[in-house]
Design a protein around this motif. Sequence first.
Motif, short mmCIF file in Angstrom:
data_model
loop_
_atom_site.label_atom_id
_atom_site.label_comp_id
_atom_site.label_asym_id
_atom_site.label_seq_id
_atom_site.Cartn_x
_atom_site.Cartn_y
_atom_site.Cartn_z
N ARG A 76 -4.90 6.29 -0.57
CA ARG A 76 -3.58 5.76 -0.93
C ARG A 76 -2.47 6.02 0.08
O ARG A 76 -1.31 5.72 -0.21
N GLU A 77 -2.80 6.62 1.19
CA GLU A 77 -1.76 6.89 2.18
C GLU A 77 -1.01 5.58 2.51
O GLU A 77 0.22 5.56 2.60
N CYS A 78 -1.74 4.50 2.65
CA CYS A 78 -1.13 3.21 3.00
C CYS A 78 -0.14 2.75 1.92
O CYS A 78 0.98 2.35 2.23
N ALA A 79 -0.58 2.84 0.66
CA ALA A 79 0.28 2.37 -0.44
C ALA A 79 1.52 3.24 -0.56
O ALA A 79 2.62 2.76 -0.81
N GLU A 80 1.33 4.56 -0.36
CA GLU A 80 2.47 5.46 -0.48
C GLU A 80 3.49 5.27 0.64
O GLU A 80 4.70 5.43 0.42
N LYS A 81 3.02 4.92 1.83
CA LYS A 81 3.94 4.77 2.95
C LYS A 81 4.57 3.37 3.00
O LYS A 81 5.48 3.13 3.77
N LEU B 61 1.32 -2.72 -1.60
CA LEU B 61 -0.08 -2.36 -1.78
C LEU B 61 -0.31 -1.62 -3.09
O LEU B 61 0.49 -0.77 -3.48
N ALA B 62 -1.39 -1.97 -3.77
CA ALA B 62 -1.81 -1.24 -4.96
C ALA B 62 -3.20 -0.67 -4.66
O ALA B 62 -4.12 -1.42 -4.34
N VAL B 63 -3.30 0.67 -4.71
CA VAL B 63 -4.58 1.30 -4.40
C VAL B 63 -4.94 2.28 -5.50
O VAL B 63 -4.11 3.06 -5.96
N SER B 64 -6.18 2.20 -5.93
CA SER B 64 -6.71 3.16 -6.88
C SER B 64 -8.16 3.40 -6.47
O SER B 64 -8.62 2.83 -5.48
#
Lengths: 119, 280
Positions: free
Chosen positions: B73-78, B84-87
């Motif tokens: 989730r680094e991408c979604a958080e940044k 971006l939605a990541v799970s």
Amino acid sequence: MKILVTALKDDVNEKMDPRFGRARYWYVYDTEKNEGYFIDNSKNMSLDHGAGIQAATSIVDEGVDVLITGSVGPKAFSVLEANNIRIFKGYADLSVKENIEGFNKDELEEIQSAGKPHI
Amino acid sequence: MKVAVISGKGGTGKTTFAINFSKFLSKIGKKVLLADLDVEEPNGNLFFNYPLKYSESYTYIPKLIKENCAYCRECAEKCMFKALAVSKGFWMLFPELCHGCRACEYVCKFEAIAEDKRCIGKIGINEVNNPSFIEGRLNVGEVLTTSLIKDVKKKIKRIEEKYEVVVMDAPPGTSCPVIEVVKDVDKVIVVAEDSPFGFYDFTLIHDLLSELNKDYHLVINKFKDGKEIIPFCDKESINVLAKIPLEKNIAYKYSKGEFALDEYDEVFRDVYNKLIEVEN
């Protein structure tokens, strides 16, 4: 199975929050364990944008199978749909508990398409 | 010489000025390129009716390399825009929210994000006629206005040497798209409308240009008495290039798609001379 109901307060006898991403609380009920817990959603509530997407992702993380709420925006809907989470339309004038009972009795309508954004 | 034609407010007469000025310059033998950078509603070519050759304009979007992704989730958080939605086992991009900044690709430790592209609009060009013409045309519902303007400017850079004057018709307002247009031009012409609304929005664009440290020249359109704008220009020592009167005939011709200011050659000659004068 885990059921999530959006809630105005952290009390199952209080009303359901018809908003999804910006609901104040989420109540997660585990049908196997027959117990539930509240999640504080205030962090999402204050997001400028993307609240729906964040909320949907958190719900996926929580391992929820069924969501009961008022309506779900298009972006959140696509996240939930991709993760096979079923969405049911709850009643805002009923309590969280009554909505779960309604779901168990098959009285709630399943939401098949996204609602309007930002409602 | 690159000239941007801007205004704080919509409907002041930017396009009227830009097309007629370009036409005038071509008439006196200058090789001119008119660039319609009002990409949300480019209407310059309504007056020229040139056949345009179109090419698509793209913006960066990330693409997942599934086998590399750790779903950290680094991408979604940044992602500043929450695109971006990541799970666990799940990665989803909302292309319409992505601004193409590549932060996701930059922060990914697993080389799980690659480059992809998304069409945001098209660029039309005609280099046969004088004035030549180029426009950006943003897709309906698209928000990346500035990206398309940048892309049109890139294209202009490649051909600008062929032209003595490049006239850029900017979008209205005082936000990012306008800043993108005026950023690297030689001259800025502000077209202001002689009305209370027009004056107020003119002061906004004046403030913006002061902030950007950009000198500009003023054309007052629909001139009646200038009772607010003239004292302001005196106070701020603003160079007034021209006053175009409020005339029914001009509006009438414009609405017919005609070159409404074809009787104003002297005004344009004056504008051009003053622009070069300041240049030398």
